[in-house]
Design an enzyme around this catalytic site. Structure first.
Site, PDB file in Angstrom:
ATOM      1  N   ILE A  80       0.969  -1.151  -0.023  1.00 44.45           N
ATOM      2  CA  ILE A  80      -0.067  -0.050   0.211  1.00 44.45           C
ATOM      3  C   ILE A  80       1.008   1.386   0.011  1.00 44.45           C
ATOM      4  O   ILE A  80       1.920   1.247   0.696  1.00 44.45           O
ATOM      5  CB  ILE A  80      -0.976  -0.131   1.152  1.00 44.45           C
ATOM      6  CG1 ILE A  80      -1.895   1.181   1.180  1.00 44.45           C
ATOM      7  CG2 ILE A  80      -0.173  -0.120   2.664  1.00 44.45           C
ATOM      8  CD1 ILE A  80      -3.142   1.017   2.412  1.00 44.45           C
ATOM      9  N   SER A  81       0.708   2.166  -0.926  1.00 43.44           N
ATOM     10  CA  SER A  81       1.582   3.225  -1.126  1.00 43.44           C
ATOM     11  C   SER A  81       1.491   4.232   0.229  1.00 43.44           C
ATOM     12  O   SER A  81       0.732   4.144   0.940  1.00 43.44           O
ATOM     13  CB  SER A  81       1.207   4.141  -2.256  1.00 43.44           C
ATOM     14  OG  SER A  81       1.080   3.617  -3.402  1.00 43.44           O
TER      15      SER A  81
END
Ligand code: SAH
Length: 238
Positions: A80-81
């Protein structure tokens, strides 16, 4: 007896409120120190980043790290960024409540939720079936009825819902897939990390005006690779 039940009830309610507040405060701090401080100023993006419960898209073992200034692992080797990158990508595509968006790389569903807060509808495609199923369940549980998740290779976009005002790709491709450029509406904006996996990639913005494409380079990023589905009878059509 009634008094005891009342006290218990009160304690339970209080504890759950404190839980909610604990993360709300951490989230507000995240927005202030990681996002506003770095120049993001679109009000609807900031509001979405303050609202979406990022910790619910990540395994509970990460706890407060859900709001840290870094990417985190989800399952199947994906990530997940970092919150700032999610906010940056959402701001750069100029979201508004009349727009339709396509995301390639649903992952946890977090970016889709942030987008969903700022646009009319989101269509999102994830190549790992288990991730697509999990993200879809999380989004549903949180009431994101304007997000539709599909499992499959997003290379060919989602022709039935095209054109899109916004296309956001969250996996690094060596080249911008032509079908995505074709499915971008006139006046639309597409953001994608371009480059080889393992290296830093360049975040690029594609805009379309009167059928003419313009590409601008934004910043260096590091994303997991954009993969292609193997050609089997099941996904040939995709
Ligand atoms: N946006 C996600 C982060 C995604 S990481 C979030 O907010 O959590 C990138 C995701 O892209 C991974 O889950 C990966 O499986 C997916 N992916 C890679 N290639 C893809 C493709 N061709 N089509 C759809 N999804 C793809």
């Amino acid at each position: 007896m009634n008094a005891i039940i009342f006290i218990l009830y009160f304690v339970i309610i209080e504890t759950s409120l404190i839980q909610v507040d604990k993360y709300a405060a951490i989230r507000n701090k995240m927005v202030e120190t990681q996002i506003e401080a770095r120049g993001i100023n679109n009000a609807s993006v900031l509001k979405a980043m303050r609202k979406v419960p990022r910790h619910l898209f990540i395994s509970a073992e990460y706890g407060d790290d859900a709001y840290g200034d870094y990417p985190l692992p989800i399952s199947y080797g994906q990530t997940i960024s970092q919150p700032y990158i999610v906010a940056y990508m959402t701001e750069i595509v100029k979201p508004s409540k009349d727009k339709k968006a396509l995301e390639i790389g649903t992952g946890s569903g977090y970016q889709a939720a942030v987008l969903a807060e700022t646009v009319d509808s989101v269509f999102t495609i994830e190549i790992v079936n288990e991730l697509a199923v999990a993200a879809s369940a999380t989004l549903k549980k949180l009431g994101y009825n304007n997000v539709t998740v599909r499992s499959g290779d997003g290379y060919n976009g989602w022709v039935e819902h095209a054109p899109f005002d916004i296309i956001l790709v969250t996996a690094a491709a060596e080249r911008i897939p032509q079908p995505l450029i074709d499915q971008l509406a006139d006046g639309g904006r597409l953001v994608i990390p371009v480059g080889q996996s393992g290296n830093t990639q360049e975040l690029q913005l594609v805009t379309k005006r009167k059928g003419k494409i313009e590409i601008s380079r934004l910043l260096y990023v590091r994303f997991v690779p954009f993969r292609r589905a193997e050609k089997t009878d099941n996904n040939k059509a995709g």
